[in-house]
Design an enzyme around this catalytic site. Structure first.
Site, short mmCIF file in Angstrom:
data_model
loop_
_atom_site.label_atom_id
_atom_site.label_comp_id
_atom_site.label_asym_id
_atom_site.label_seq_id
_atom_site.Cartn_x
_atom_site.Cartn_y
_atom_site.Cartn_z
N PHE A 1 1.01 -1.21 -0.04
CA PHE A 1 0.21 -0.05 0.16
C PHE A 1 1.01 1.21 0.03
O PHE A 1 1.78 1.60 0.88
CB PHE A 1 -1.13 -0.20 1.29
CG PHE A 1 -1.92 1.02 1.22
CD1 PHE A 1 -2.92 1.21 0.59
CD2 PHE A 1 -1.41 2.13 2.24
CE1 PHE A 1 -3.84 2.51 0.54
CE2 PHE A 1 -2.24 3.27 2.48
CZ PHE A 1 -3.19 3.43 1.42
N GLY A 2 0.76 2.23 -0.98
CA GLY A 2 1.47 3.41 -0.98
C GLY A 2 0.57 4.47 -0.57
O GLY A 2 -0.56 4.66 -1.02
N TYR A 3 0.90 5.54 0.06
CA TYR A 3 0.19 6.69 0.61
C TYR A 3 0.84 8.07 0.48
O TYR A 3 0.29 8.88 0.62
CB TYR A 3 -0.20 6.47 1.87
CG TYR A 3 1.01 6.31 3.03
CD1 TYR A 3 1.73 5.22 3.25
CD2 TYR A 3 1.76 7.53 3.34
CE1 TYR A 3 2.58 5.01 3.84
CE2 TYR A 3 2.80 7.22 4.23
CZ TYR A 3 3.34 6.19 4.41
OH TYR A 3 4.37 5.95 5.11
N GLY A 4 2.12 7.95 -0.03
CA GLY A 4 2.73 9.18 -0.35
C GLY A 4 3.25 9.25 -1.79
O GLY A 4 2.62 8.87 -2.78
N SER A 5 4.74 9.26 -1.93
CA SER A 5 5.19 9.25 -3.47
C SER A 5 4.90 7.96 -3.97
O SER A 5 4.97 7.89 -5.24
CB SER A 5 6.69 9.63 -3.43
OG SER A 5 7.33 8.48 -2.55
N GLU B 1 12.85 3.33 0.59
CA GLU B 1 12.06 4.05 1.68
C GLU B 1 13.15 3.72 2.97
O GLU B 1 12.51 3.68 3.96
CB GLU B 1 10.93 3.02 1.91
CG GLU B 1 9.79 2.98 0.74
CD GLU B 1 9.49 4.63 0.60
OE1 GLU B 1 9.18 5.47 1.41
OE2 GLU B 1 8.90 4.80 -0.53
C1 SIN Z 1 4.62 5.77 0.54
O1 SIN Z 1 4.61 6.53 -0.54
O2 SIN Z 1 3.77 4.86 0.86
C2 SIN Z 1 5.58 6.05 1.47
C3 SIN Z 1 6.18 7.24 1.88
C4 SIN Z 1 6.73 7.78 0.51
O3 SIN Z 1 7.67 7.31 -0.11
O4 SIN Z 1 6.64 9.13 0.05
#
Ligand code: SIN
Length: 193
Positions: free
Chosen positions: A24-28, A99
């Site tokens: 699951f990704g929530y940022g980039s 990460e």
């Molecule tokens: C993510 O995107 O899930 C982790 C945070 C990031 O790499 O911005």
């Protein structure tokens, strides 16, 4: 300060033997999928809220002038919308490096927006990691973002692209949109000066 979570993440064996893993990704990770994936689907996870509380010394800032990127903070009943990717396990070594500045693999249920639920991984930078910056006002966070740049580019691009991606997902995220509004005001002031 920076930290390196690669070795810890590589010891995590929860999904050993699985041929496919949901991440699951929530940022980039929502808007920049620089890795192969089998499929991706909008999804949300529960009891976590997205916050620009993690320092970035390696992507969107430097050791002397860290930028700010998102992490997840536990909050009962919160919903965090993002993107779920189905990958083969070999892709995790790339994600661990991407990460590495404080993020640890955490097992979570993700609610895919087709109604199904999948167990998978999410990378979370908890408050005990050396790069954690913690809370600040949304105006101060926007000021720090406006002033920071790192090897992956200006910190402001991270914020703007994330806000755009969240709008596309119709995500409700008052924190990110408020910081984006403050950033737009700062940029207008810069242009007017
Ligand atoms: C993510 O995107 O899930 C982790 C945070 C990031 O790499 O911005």
């Amino acid at each position: 300060m920076s930290t390196n979570t690669v070795a810890t993440n590589q010891q995590m064996d929860y999904f050993d033997g699985h041929e496919r893993i949901w991440v699951f990704g929530y940022g980039s990770l929502i808007y920049k999928a620089d890795f192969p994936f089998i499929e991706r689907r909008p999804a949300h996870i529960r009891h976590w809220t997205r916050r620009f509380w993690q320092g970035s010394h390696d992507h969107r800032g430097t050791a002397d002038a860290p930028g700010r990127v998102v992490t997840l903070i536990p909050e009962y009943d919160a919903v965090c919308t993002g993107m779920a990717y189905l990958i083969v396990p070999q892709v995790l070594s790339h994600l661990d490096i991407r990460e590495k500045n404080g993020y640890l693999r955490v097992v979570t249920d993700m609610h895919l927006h087709d109604g199904s639920v999948a167990e998978g991984l999410v990378y979370i930078a908890t408050e005990d990691n050396a790069a954690f910056l913690g809370p600040a006002t949304e105006a101060d966070i926007a000021r720090q973002i406006a002033a920071s740049t790192g090897p992956s580019g200006p910190n402001r691009d991270y914020l703007v692209r994330l806000a755009e991606a969240l709008r596309e997902l119709r995500a409700d995220d008052a924190h990110v949109y408020a910081i984006e509004r403050h950033l737009q005001e700062l940029l207008q002031q810069e242009r007017a000066a």
